[in-house]
Design a protein around this motif. Structure first.
Motif, mmCIF file in Angstrom:
data_model
loop_
_atom_site.group_PDB
_atom_site.id
_atom_site.type_symbol
_atom_site.label_atom_id
_atom_site.label_comp_id
_atom_site.label_asym_id
_atom_site.label_seq_id
_atom_site.Cartn_x
_atom_site.Cartn_y
_atom_site.Cartn_z
ATOM 1 N N HIS A 1 -17.366 70.549 -32.875
ATOM 2 C CA HIS A 1 -16.256 70.126 -33.735
ATOM 3 C C HIS A 1 -15.926 71.177 -34.782
ATOM 4 C CE1 HIS A 1 -16.984 65.612 -32.708
ATOM 5 N NE2 HIS A 1 -16.370 66.255 -31.743
ATOM 6 N N ASP A 2 -16.937 71.927 -35.199
ATOM 7 C CA ASP A 2 -16.710 73.000 -36.161
ATOM 8 C C ASP A 2 -15.745 74.042 -35.591
ATOM 9 O OD1 ASP A 2 -17.562 73.989 -38.829
ATOM 10 O OD2 ASP A 2 -18.275 75.717 -37.655
ATOM 11 N N LYS A 3 -15.926 74.388 -34.326
ATOM 12 C CA LYS A 3 -15.013 75.340 -33.678
ATOM 13 C C LYS A 3 -13.590 74.798 -33.686
ATOM 14 C CE LYS A 3 -18.297 77.208 -30.331
ATOM 15 N NZ LYS A 3 -18.689 77.146 -28.919
ATOM 16 N N GLU A 4 -13.465 73.533 -33.360
ATOM 17 C CA GLU A 4 -12.129 72.933 -33.305
ATOM 18 C C GLU A 4 -11.497 72.862 -34.696
ATOM 19 O OE1 GLU A 4 -12.906 70.082 -29.425
ATOM 20 O OE2 GLU A 4 -13.084 69.197 -31.423
ATOM 21 N N GLU A 5 -12.257 72.355 -35.662
ATOM 22 C CA GLU A 5 -11.705 72.113 -36.992
ATOM 23 C C GLU A 5 -11.429 73.393 -37.783
ATOM 24 O OE1 GLU A 5 -14.217 69.282 -38.985
ATOM 25 O OE2 GLU A 5 -13.813 67.737 -37.478
ATOM 26 N N LYS A 6 -12.256 74.395 -37.623
ATOM 27 C CA LYS A 6 -12.081 75.625 -38.401
ATOM 28 C C LYS A 6 -11.237 76.672 -37.686
ATOM 29 C CE LYS A 6 -16.220 75.210 -41.190
ATOM 30 N NZ LYS A 6 -17.575 75.719 -41.423
ATOM 31 N N HIS A 7 -11.112 76.560 -36.367
ATOM 32 C CA HIS A 7 -10.424 77.625 -35.633
ATOM 33 C C HIS A 7 -9.278 77.121 -34.756
ATOM 34 C CE1 HIS A 7 -13.427 80.330 -37.163
ATOM 35 N NE2 HIS A 7 -14.369 79.500 -36.742
ATOM 36 N N LEU A 8 -9.565 76.218 -33.820
ATOM 37 C CA LEU A 8 -8.533 75.778 -32.886
ATOM 38 C C LEU A 8 -7.414 75.002 -33.577
ATOM 39 C CD1 LEU A 8 -7.358 75.411 -30.049
ATOM 40 C CD2 LEU A 8 -8.881 73.423 -29.776
ATOM 41 N N THR B 1 -3.546 67.332 -33.643
ATOM 42 C CA THR B 1 -4.715 67.739 -34.426
ATOM 43 C C THR B 1 -5.086 66.663 -35.444
ATOM 44 O OG1 THR B 1 -3.383 69.005 -36.004
ATOM 45 C CG2 THR B 1 -4.305 70.210 -34.118
ATOM 46 N N GLY B 2 -4.096 65.988 -35.997
ATOM 47 C CA GLY B 2 -4.382 64.887 -36.920
ATOM 48 C C GLY B 2 -5.149 63.774 -36.238
ATOM 49 N N VAL B 3 -4.763 63.460 -35.004
ATOM 50 C CA VAL B 3 -5.473 62.433 -34.228
ATOM 51 C C VAL B 3 -6.913 62.868 -33.984
ATOM 52 C CG1 VAL B 3 -5.587 61.263 -31.982
ATOM 53 C CG2 VAL B 3 -3.375 61.556 -33.130
ATOM 54 N N MET B 4 -7.097 64.104 -33.575
ATOM 55 C CA MET B 4 -8.447 64.597 -33.277
ATOM 56 C C MET B 4 -9.319 64.589 -34.534
ATOM 57 S SD MET B 4 -8.494 65.304 -29.997
ATOM 58 C CE MET B 4 -7.378 63.950 -29.730
ATOM 59 N N LEU B 5 -8.753 65.011 -35.667
ATOM 60 C CA LEU B 5 -9.519 65.026 -36.912
ATOM 61 C C LEU B 5 -9.928 63.614 -37.330
ATOM 62 C CD1 LEU B 5 -7.472 67.728 -38.812
ATOM 63 C CD2 LEU B 5 -9.889 67.902 -38.167
ATOM 64 N N ARG B 6 -9.016 62.651 -37.195
ATOM 65 C CA ARG B 6 -9.362 61.260 -37.530
ATOM 66 C C ARG B 6 -10.490 60.761 -36.629
ATOM 67 N NH1 ARG B 6 -4.029 61.128 -38.358
ATOM 68 N NH2 ARG B 6 -3.465 60.223 -36.350
ATOM 69 N N LEU C 1 -4.665 68.020 -25.166
ATOM 70 C CA LEU C 1 -4.761 69.078 -26.176
ATOM 71 C C LEU C 1 -4.991 70.457 -25.577
ATOM 72 C CD1 LEU C 1 -4.730 69.566 -29.271
ATOM 73 C CD2 LEU C 1 -7.227 69.552 -29.135
ATOM 74 N N PHE C 2 -5.919 70.586 -24.639
ATOM 75 C CA PHE C 2 -6.196 71.911 -24.085
ATOM 76 C C PHE C 2 -5.026 72.461 -23.283
ATOM 77 C CE2 PHE C 2 -11.095 71.134 -24.162
ATOM 78 C CZ PHE C 2 -11.076 71.109 -25.542
ATOM 79 N N PRO C 3 -4.385 71.651 -22.414
ATOM 80 C CA PRO C 3 -3.192 72.179 -21.739
ATOM 81 C C PRO C 3 -2.076 72.550 -22.736
ATOM 82 C CG PRO C 3 -4.002 70.265 -20.560
ATOM 83 C CD PRO C 3 -4.789 70.353 -21.844
ATOM 84 N N MET C 4 -1.949 71.764 -23.805
ATOM 85 C CA MET C 4 -0.963 72.071 -24.840
ATOM 86 C C MET C 4 -1.307 73.401 -25.505
ATOM 87 S SD MET C 4 0.024 69.709 -28.138
ATOM 88 C CE MET C 4 0.312 68.300 -27.076
ATOM 89 N N THR C 5 -2.580 73.629 -25.745
ATOM 90 C CA THR C 5 -3.035 74.883 -26.354
ATOM 91 C C THR C 5 -2.637 76.068 -25.490
ATOM 92 O OG1 THR C 5 -4.889 73.775 -27.430
ATOM 93 C CG2 THR C 5 -5.087 76.157 -27.111
ATOM 94 N N GLU C 6 -2.821 75.928 -24.185
ATOM 95 C CA GLU C 6 -2.473 77.018 -23.271
ATOM 96 C C GLU C 6 -0.974 77.298 -23.268
ATOM 97 O OE1 GLU C 6 -4.368 75.265 -19.825
ATOM 98 O OE2 GLU C 6 -5.978 76.761 -19.935
ATOM 99 N N ARG C 7 -0.165 76.270 -23.503
ATOM 100 C CA ARG C 7 1.293 76.465 -23.540
ATOM 101 C C ARG C 7 1.768 77.022 -24.878
ATOM 102 N NH1 ARG C 7 1.065 71.326 -21.311
ATOM 103 N NH2 ARG C 7 1.850 70.397 -23.242
ATOM 104 N N VAL C 8 1.131 76.622 -25.960
ATOM 105 C CA VAL C 8 1.610 76.950 -27.307
ATOM 106 C C VAL C 8 1.147 78.327 -27.788
ATOM 107 C CG1 VAL C 8 1.398 76.260 -29.742
ATOM 108 C CG2 VAL C 8 1.887 74.540 -28.012
ATOM 109 N N LEU C 9 -0.083 78.694 -27.474
ATOM 110 C CA LEU C 9 -0.634 79.940 -28.025
ATOM 111 C C LEU C 9 -0.330 81.127 -27.113
ATOM 112 C CD1 LEU C 9 -4.131 78.768 -29.310
ATOM 113 C CD2 LEU C 9 -1.962 78.842 -30.543
ATOM 114 N N ASP C 10 0.068 82.225 -27.733
ATOM 115 C CA ASP C 10 0.309 83.442 -26.957
ATOM 116 C C ASP C 10 -1.015 84.180 -26.736
ATOM 117 O OD1 ASP C 10 -0.297 84.845 -29.319
ATOM 118 O OD2 ASP C 10 1.803 85.245 -29.784
ATOM 119 N N ALA C 11 -0.951 85.260 -25.993
ATOM 120 C CA ALA C 11 -2.158 86.009 -25.623
ATOM 121 C C ALA C 11 -2.916 86.506 -26.846
ATOM 122 C CB ALA C 11 -1.793 87.175 -24.710
ATOM 123 N N SER C 12 -2.199 86.951 -27.871
ATOM 124 C CA SER C 12 -2.843 87.446 -29.081
ATOM 125 C C SER C 12 -3.609 86.327 -29.789
ATOM 126 C CB SER C 12 -1.797 88.054 -30.015
ATOM 127 O OG SER C 12 -2.393 88.431 -31.229
#
Length: 183
Positions: free
Chosen positions: A55-62, A78-83, A135-146
């Motif tokens: 969860h630390d990886k998710e909350e502080k980075h992802l 992200t609000g749902v996941m944090l709750r 969330l993970f498929p959304m991450t792959e669509r939203v974030l660019d390579a950098s």
């Protein structure tokens, strides 16, 4: 994608502990004697590995990266996941209090642990499903390579800080708990 694969691999260890927790809860619900050690190991695993590393990886980075990329926290994924992370922490606090009460012989403590444990199992099972299918498929669509490269680097630092020996210990603990207590 390395970062998301790390999270998915960690989910498999968490799921093994959820299976063990289910077996422990079943025994407590049947009023069978359950040693304190596996109850404590489940709580330790959840607090140190599932929450302290995963969860630390998710909350502080992802999650911050997703929010900087335009996904809203309020009313967003992200609000749902944090709750849900907070709800899980509350259930773990209740399990730990019930474990201590059980050790001191308090009537009904086993049932109390099982109620909180079942709630945690239900919450985390649904939470993992949401992460892996939404969330993970959304991450792959939203974030660019950098951004994905930055996420990989951040996760690498967390992995290094947590330590490979510690990761290995918790993966082995998850397997041992599931073998011994899983249903």
């Amino acid at each position: 994608m390395r970062a998301l694969e790390q999270l998915k691999n960690e989910h498999r260890s968490i799921e093994r502990v959820l299976q063990a927790l289910g077996g422990l809860c079943r025994r407590l619900e049947a009023e069978e004697a359950v040693p304190a050690e596996p109850l404590g190991q489940v709580i330790e695993f959840i607090r140190s590995y599932a929450d302290g590393c995963h969860h630390d990886k998710e909350e502080k980075h992802l999650f911050p990266l997703l929010e900087r990329s335009g996904l809203p926290r309020e009313g967003g994924p992200t609000g749902v996941m944090l709750r849900e992370h907070e709800m899980g922490r509350e259930l773990v606090r209740e399990m730990d209090a019930a474990r201590a009460a059980l050790q001191s012989g308090e009537a009904g403590a086993g049932r109390r642990f099982a109620v909180a444990g079942r709630g945690f199992i239900d919450l985390l099972t649904a939470h993992i499903h949401k992460e892996e299918t939404v969330l993970f498929p959304m991450t792959e669509r939203v974030l660019d390579a950098s951004a994905l490269g930055d996420l990989d680097a951040a996760f690498g630092r967390v992995q290094e800080e947590f330590g490979e020996a510690t990761h290995t210990r918790y993966r082995e603990m998850s397997r041992a708990l599931m073998r011994e207590w899983g249903d």
